[in-house]
Design an enzyme around this catalytic site. Structure first.
Site, short mmCIF file in Angstrom:
data_model
loop_
_atom_site.label_atom_id
_atom_site.label_comp_id
_atom_site.label_asym_id
_atom_site.label_seq_id
_atom_site.Cartn_x
_atom_site.Cartn_y
_atom_site.Cartn_z
N SER A 1 -55.78 56.51 -53.10
CA SER A 1 -54.59 56.85 -52.08
C SER A 1 -53.65 57.19 -50.61
CB SER A 1 -54.57 58.48 -52.04
OG SER A 1 -53.45 58.40 -53.99
N GLY B 1 -58.70 59.23 -50.37
CA GLY B 1 -58.56 58.62 -51.15
C GLY B 1 -59.13 58.39 -52.34
N TYR C 1 -47.37 66.30 -56.33
CA TYR C 1 -47.84 65.32 -56.35
C TYR C 1 -47.72 64.26 -57.55
CZ TYR C 1 -51.57 62.15 -54.06
OH TYR C 1 -51.74 60.83 -53.74
N SER C 2 -47.77 62.84 -57.55
CA SER C 2 -46.86 61.80 -58.55
C SER C 2 -47.53 60.64 -57.82
CB SER C 2 -45.98 62.08 -58.79
OG SER C 2 -45.82 61.17 -60.05
N ASN C 3 -48.26 59.60 -58.39
CA ASN C 3 -48.79 58.37 -58.06
C ASN C 3 -46.93 57.87 -58.24
OD1 ASN C 3 -51.30 58.21 -56.99
ND2 ASN C 3 -51.28 59.06 -58.95
#
Length: 347
Positions: free
Chosen positions: A77, A300, A167-169
């Site tokens: 991330s 990440g 939080y969302s990819n």
């Protein structure tokens, strides 16, 4: 991966006091280097390494076997900081506005299960306040997908409280599509020409579907010890595809926070956490350490790799550390490491 806000609640002083003298924690060693071996012995990583960048030079340390200073690794991330930087550069060039809706750039794409791109802004994507479901909850981060497939998976779920931090990819996969729509080039191409090439980040790349790591590299392991060095980066895409090195991450965050990549107004926007009540800016998040110092950066996590970069607000001091497995088993170690690096030492 989401910022570890629970880090602020751990007893950092106790973690530091718990260190036992070893060959790597002699009095002359920086305290950060003394904590690093604990990522292996207490954090259950096969190996760990750090590279600290200061005005006086750089400092490297490693522990365990299987990691070298020049190794390439997957940064997960941390990719989001690169994507956010490109979006904010486009905003500074008046090629888009953060108040633009997703619908304006990707018409008809975000519809379904109560999700509506007509009411969702680019700012909401950048700050994780769109409410969009995280597609990796369904895929467990192991299924290679196209960006459209990832978005469609997210849209089978209702929004998780639009306007609140979640939080969302999926947010950053959509931002990758927006970059392509605005520029006519992929997010990888734009990041390479705007960030990677100007900064001379020779070890950094967006590998697309390439499953192998560039040389040199070590091995990467899942939590159960499975070798996951070979990995299709499309499991994460614009939310976590990046491959890089310790030195390149230090250089990138030093340049970003030092004002080399964004005009001051847009760098302030990037660090603005009002929308998330202090949790997240735009591709950056702050952590306030026990000594009162606030560091900025990102972490990440992707199969076989955990990475964390933190820096002072002016980018003059930067620390990146990594382990060659998916997680750090002991959650006390990361905040202890950051405090040891950025808090003043007392005699």
């Amino acid at each position: 991966m989401p910022p570890l806000r629970t880090l602020l609640a751990v007893p950092v002083s106790l973690a530091l006091l718990a260190l036992t003298p070893t060959a790597s924690s002699a009095p002359s060693d920086p305290p950060t280097d003394a904590i690093l071996p604990l990522l292996v012995t207490r954090g259950d990583a096969p190996a760990a390494a750090l590279l600290a960048r200061e005005e006086t030079g750089t400092r490297y340390a490693d522990a365990g076997k299987g990691i070298a200073r020049a190794d390439h690794f997957r940064a997960g991330s941390i990719t989001k900081t690169f994507i956010a930087t490109v979006v904010l550069q486009l905003a500074a060039e008046h090629r888009l506005k953060l108040s633009d809706t997703v619908e304006q750039h990707l018409p008809g794409l975000v519809r379904g299960a109560g999700n509506d791109g007509r009411t969702m802004t680019l700012r909401a994507l950048l700050t994780h306040t769109s409410g969009l479901n995280d597609f990796t909850v369904d895929t467990k981060g192991v299924v290679p997908l196209s960006p459209l497939q990832a978005v469609r998976i997210a849209l089978t779920h209702p929004p998780a409280g639009p306007g609140r931090y979640y939080y969302s990819n999926t947010n950053y996969v959509l931002l990758g599509l927006v970059i392509k729509q605005v520029t006519g080039r992929t997010y990888a191409t734009e990041a390479e020409r705007r960030i990677v090439a100007p900064l001379g980040l020779t070890g950094t790349a967006f590998p697309g579907s390439r499953t192998s790591l560039p040389s040199p590299h070590g091995r990467a392991y899942a939590a159960d010890g499975t070798d996951v060095t070979e990995l299709d980066p499309r499991v994460a895409g614009a939310a976590g595809e990046l491959v890089t090195t310790l030195a390149d991450l230090d250089r990138f965050y030093a340049a970003l926070l030092g004002g080399r990549l964004l005009p001051s107004r847009w760098l302030r926007e990037m660090r603005d956490t009002q929308a998330t009540h202090g949790l997240y800016g735009m591709g950056l998040f702050p952590v306030k350490l026990p000594c009162g110092t606030t560091v900025w950066g990102h972490n990440g996590r992707i199969a076989g790799s955990y990475v964390r970069t933190a820096a002072t607000v002016d980018g003059r001091r930067v620390l990146t550390f990594r382990v060659n497995t998916t997680d750090i088993a002991d959650p006390d170690l990361e905040p202890a490491l950051l405090a040891a690096e950025f808090c003043p030492r007392t005699s």
